[in-house]
Write an enzyme that holds these catalytic residues in place. Structure first.
Site, mmCIF file in Angstrom:
data_model
loop_
_atom_site.group_PDB
_atom_site.id
_atom_site.type_symbol
_atom_site.label_atom_id
_atom_site.label_comp_id
_atom_site.label_asym_id
_atom_site.label_seq_id
_atom_site.Cartn_x
_atom_site.Cartn_y
_atom_site.Cartn_z
ATOM 1 N N LYS A 194 0.742 -1.346 -0.129
ATOM 2 C CA LYS A 194 -0.036 -0.184 -0.019
ATOM 3 C C LYS A 194 0.673 1.287 0.034
ATOM 4 O O LYS A 194 2.062 1.202 0.498
ATOM 5 C CB LYS A 194 -0.891 -0.113 1.272
ATOM 6 C CG LYS A 194 -1.984 -1.057 0.954
ATOM 7 C CD LYS A 194 -3.267 -0.984 1.919
ATOM 8 C CE LYS A 194 -4.377 -2.128 1.353
ATOM 9 N NZ LYS A 194 -5.343 -2.678 2.199
ATOM 10 N N ARG B 246 -2.845 -10.194 5.009
ATOM 11 C CA ARG B 246 -3.089 -10.457 3.637
ATOM 12 C C ARG B 246 -2.098 -9.979 2.851
ATOM 13 O O ARG B 246 -1.967 -8.615 2.794
ATOM 14 C CB ARG B 246 -4.421 -9.496 3.411
ATOM 15 C CG ARG B 246 -4.938 -9.702 2.016
ATOM 16 C CD ARG B 246 -6.340 -8.828 1.770
ATOM 17 N NE ARG B 246 -6.949 -9.034 0.552
ATOM 18 C CZ ARG B 246 -6.276 -8.054 -0.507
ATOM 19 N NH1 ARG B 246 -5.377 -7.300 -0.286
ATOM 20 N NH2 ARG B 246 -6.698 -8.110 -1.749
HETATM 21 N N1 PMM Z 1 -7.017 -4.612 0.764
HETATM 22 C C1 PMM Z 1 -7.527 -4.356 -0.597
HETATM 23 C C2 PMM Z 1 -8.364 -5.447 -1.009
HETATM 24 N N2 PMM Z 1 -8.939 -6.094 -0.086
HETATM 25 N N3 PMM Z 1 -9.437 -6.738 2.090
HETATM 26 C C3 PMM Z 1 -9.109 -6.631 3.485
HETATM 27 N N4 PMM Z 1 -9.835 -7.588 4.281
HETATM 28 N N5 PMM Z 1 -8.172 -5.783 4.028
HETATM 29 C C4 PMM Z 1 -7.569 -4.997 3.158
HETATM 30 O O1 PMM Z 1 -6.499 -4.326 3.387
HETATM 31 C C5 PMM Z 1 -7.820 -5.254 1.520
HETATM 32 C C6 PMM Z 1 -8.773 -6.023 1.312
HETATM 33 C C7 PMM Z 1 -6.804 -3.599 -1.684
HETATM 34 O O2 PMM Z 1 -5.504 -4.165 -1.788
HETATM 35 P P1 PMM Z 1 -5.287 -4.673 -3.290
HETATM 36 O O3 PMM Z 1 -5.688 -3.874 -4.372
HETATM 37 O O4 PMM Z 1 -3.851 -4.933 -3.457
HETATM 38 O O5 PMM Z 1 -5.882 -6.033 -3.372
#
Ligand code: PMM
Length: 268
Positions: free
Chosen positions: A208, A244
């Protein structure tokens, strides 16, 4: 032991890995690699949540994620479905998803809580204030830690009122969502503030934007994997249920180091 959730974005536009796993076949191949690298779970998403991303139709989202979830089920891999859409969540569980991961904590789709209650599976409720198009304008807090805890507590209450069992709920502070860099660091530094709720906590810091602040100004997005792995260790030390991450290998190695140090301490 903190679980490692590997990110599988089956989207053409996710901010760090968009477009690379757009077909079912390549997505499954990547998921198998993440499993081999040590992922305990694969988070399958068909709609980008990156700042400024546009929404996709539920049918498009489902065409992307359902075949991948079904195929990973066949391989015996545990999955979560990363969706804001109740119908997608319901169909994903029918296809074999083990967990519903909703970055809106039930705010985006009023039908989500009932689906979660009916499905009976674990539900990740993330702190969220608005869709990707406007979330960056909603980062005003008096006390970011107390407010995120309070707003997630409200979600837990509403979900329980809709029939979701409390022991189904996993909390996520929503790093990068309606929070500026300082606020993300502050929330991460105070994961202990979620403990009184007595629910598992998941952390999604991977790649991020706020991580750019600890790297040289011209660092590429992939260079955020090292700070991500370090945060995985710190999250584990703070008692996180799961992290994650995109770079599963890096986080797995980092958590192996922590486990090794912890076991040496116990053995001494
Ligand atoms: N961040 C993203 C997408 N899904 N789900 C949860 N539970 N927590 C998060 O911090 C989260 C998520 C965005 O990141 P990406 O675009 O790299 O998937």
């Amino acid at each position: 032991m903190t679980l490692v959730m590997g990110v599988l974005n089956v989207t053409p536009d996710s901010f760090s890995d968009g477009g690379r796993w757009a077909s079912t076949e390549s997505a499954v191949r990547h998921a198998l690699q993440l499993r081999d690298e040590g992922a305990d779970l694969i988070d399958v998403g068909g709609e980008s949540t990156r700042p400024g991303a546009t929404r996709v139709a539920a049918e498009v989202e489902q065409d992307r994620v359902l075949p991948v979830i079904a195929e990973l089920k066949r391989h015996g891999i545990r999955t979560s479905v990363d969706t804001l859409n109740a119908q997608t969540a319901e169909r994903a569980v029918a296809a074999g998803a083990d967990i519903i991961n909703d970055v809106s904590g039930g705010l985006a789709d009023p039908a989500m809580a009932a689906v979660v209650a009916r499905a009976g599976v674990p539900y990740i409720a993330m702190h969220w204030r608005a869709h990707a198009g406007t979330m960056d304008t909603l980062s005003t807090y008096d006390d970011v830690v107390a407010t995120v805890v309070a707003e997630l507590t409200e979600r837990v209450t509403a979900l329980q009122a809709a029939g979701v069992r409390r022991d189904q709920i996993i909390l996520d502070p929503g790093l990068g969502f309606s929070k500026d860099a300082e606020q993300n660091w502050r929330v991460f530094a105070r994961l202990d503030a979620f403990a009184p709720l007595g629910l598992p906590v998941m952390v999604g810091a991977s790649r991020k934007r706020f991580l750019a602040g600890v790297l040289p100004a011209d660092a590429a997005v992939l260079e955020r994997d090292l700070p991500t792995a370090v945060l995985s260790v710190l999250a584990a030390q703070a008692g996180a249920w799961a992290v994650r991450v995109h770079d599963v290998a890096g986080t797995r190695t980092a958590l192996n180091v922590l486990a090794r140090v912890d076991s040496a301490r116990i053995g001494s």
